[in-house]
Scaffold this active site. Structure first.
Site, PDB file in Angstrom:
ATOM      1  N   SER A 141       7.977  -0.483 -10.464  1.00 56.24           N
ATOM      2  CA  SER A 141       8.385  -0.977  -9.262  1.00 56.24           C
ATOM      3  C   SER A 141       9.521  -1.756  -9.333  1.00 56.24           C
ATOM      4  O   SER A 141       9.750  -2.641 -10.080  1.00 56.24           O
ATOM      5  CB  SER A 141       7.194  -1.979  -8.668  1.00 56.24           C
ATOM      6  OG  SER A 141       7.619  -2.341  -7.327  1.00 56.24           O
ATOM      7  N   TYR A 154       2.139  -9.517  -8.497  1.00 59.45           N
ATOM      8  CA  TYR A 154       2.280  -8.045  -8.918  1.00 59.45           C
ATOM      9  C   TYR A 154       3.597  -7.689  -9.567  1.00 59.45           C
ATOM     10  O   TYR A 154       3.445  -6.761 -10.523  1.00 59.45           O
ATOM     11  CB  TYR A 154       2.416  -7.272  -7.524  1.00 59.45           C
ATOM     12  CG  TYR A 154       2.612  -5.761  -7.445  1.00 59.45           C
ATOM     13  CD1 TYR A 154       1.523  -4.875  -7.982  1.00 59.45           C
ATOM     14  CD2 TYR A 154       3.878  -5.333  -7.034  1.00 59.45           C
ATOM     15  CE1 TYR A 154       1.955  -3.498  -7.694  1.00 59.45           C
ATOM     16  CE2 TYR A 154       4.142  -3.911  -7.186  1.00 59.45           C
ATOM     17  CZ  TYR A 154       3.140  -2.990  -7.595  1.00 59.45           C
ATOM     18  OH  TYR A 154       3.667  -1.683  -7.676  1.00 59.45           O
TER      19      TYR A 154
END
Length: 249
Positions: A141, A154
């Site tokens: 990501s 995250y």
């Protein structure tokens, strides 16, 4: 390059990006091993992939976050007669504010997104190193490129995972095998369904799938999906901290 006959393992095969990617490989006649927790959902995905052209679509119901990655991947690869591509596409987004107040939940998110993913990557690397061929693809990501208040737990997992894959790619390169981390930006999936006001930066899962399929053939070790995120994150990474800290990213 066609995926016809290629032996492909997909971890987190019921995710929107994974399913879209599997469909592209299935149309070309790939042999697929689909791994995820939900047996019913796996069966439905496999049935669809068979219809569109998969040479094989076997299902392996298990929890990637808690499974013995090395032994299970060895079994799966042996069952396929080898491993041409492994796509790691599972993970959880989590709620940053909740995670900050619940250390156990934060630890669980890290175990899912990083610790278990590392185990699967190392297992895949071992097979690819022995084969001197094949590709490890990991869905990372852009959140891992710079810590931001909105999702830094995250993002820390994805940032660490990206470094791991870069290292594996460096190790495998002289042997003829490859490793690639794909960094999507905003993607309209069930995981992000709660986010409102999706704008022009948002991509559909199939657009990311096309980039993953291409990355299986060439490129890396870092691929942004879509490509413009490389420039977006270049800007974000280089914003001086005194200015960056005034933002609410």
């Amino acid at each position: 390059m066609s995926a016809a006959g290629k032996r492909i393992v997909i971890l987190g095969a019921t995710s929107a990006i994974a399913e879209a990617t599997a469909r592209r490989w299935a149309i070309e006649g790939a042999r697929l091993a689909l791994v995820a927790r939900d047996r019913d959902r796996l069966e439905a995905v496999a049935a669809n992939l068979t219809i569109v052209g998969a040479a094989e679509a076997r299902i392996i119901p298990l929890d990637c976050a808690t499974a013995d990655a090395r032994s299970r991947l060895m079994q799966i690869a042996e069952g396929l007669g080898g491993l041409d591509i492994l796509l790691l596409a599972y993970g959880a987004l989590g709620d940053q504010r909740m995670l900050e107040k619940d250390p156990a939940a934060a630890q669980q998110l890290i175990a899912t997104n990083f610790t278990s993913a590392v185990a699967w990557c190392l297992a895949a690397s071992e097979i690819l190193e022995r084969q001197r061929a094949g590709v490890l693809l990991v869905v990372g990501s852009v959140a891992g490129d710079r810590g931001r208040r909105s999702n830094y737990i995250y993002g820390a997992c994805k940032g660490g995972l990206a470094r791991l894959v870069e290292g594996i790619a460096h190790k495998l390169a002289p042997l003829g095998a490859r490793a690639v981390v794909i960094k999507p930006g905003f993607v309209d999936t069930p995981m992000t369904a709660a986010i409102e006001n999706k704008g022009v930066l948002w991509a559909k899962p199939d657009a990311v799938a096309a980039i993953i399929v291409k990355a299986a053939d060439q490129g890396g070790p870092v691929v942004y999906a879509p490509a413009f995120w490389r420039f977006v994150m270049l800007v974000i990474r280089n914003i001086p901290a005194p200015i960056f800290h005034r933002t609410k990213l």
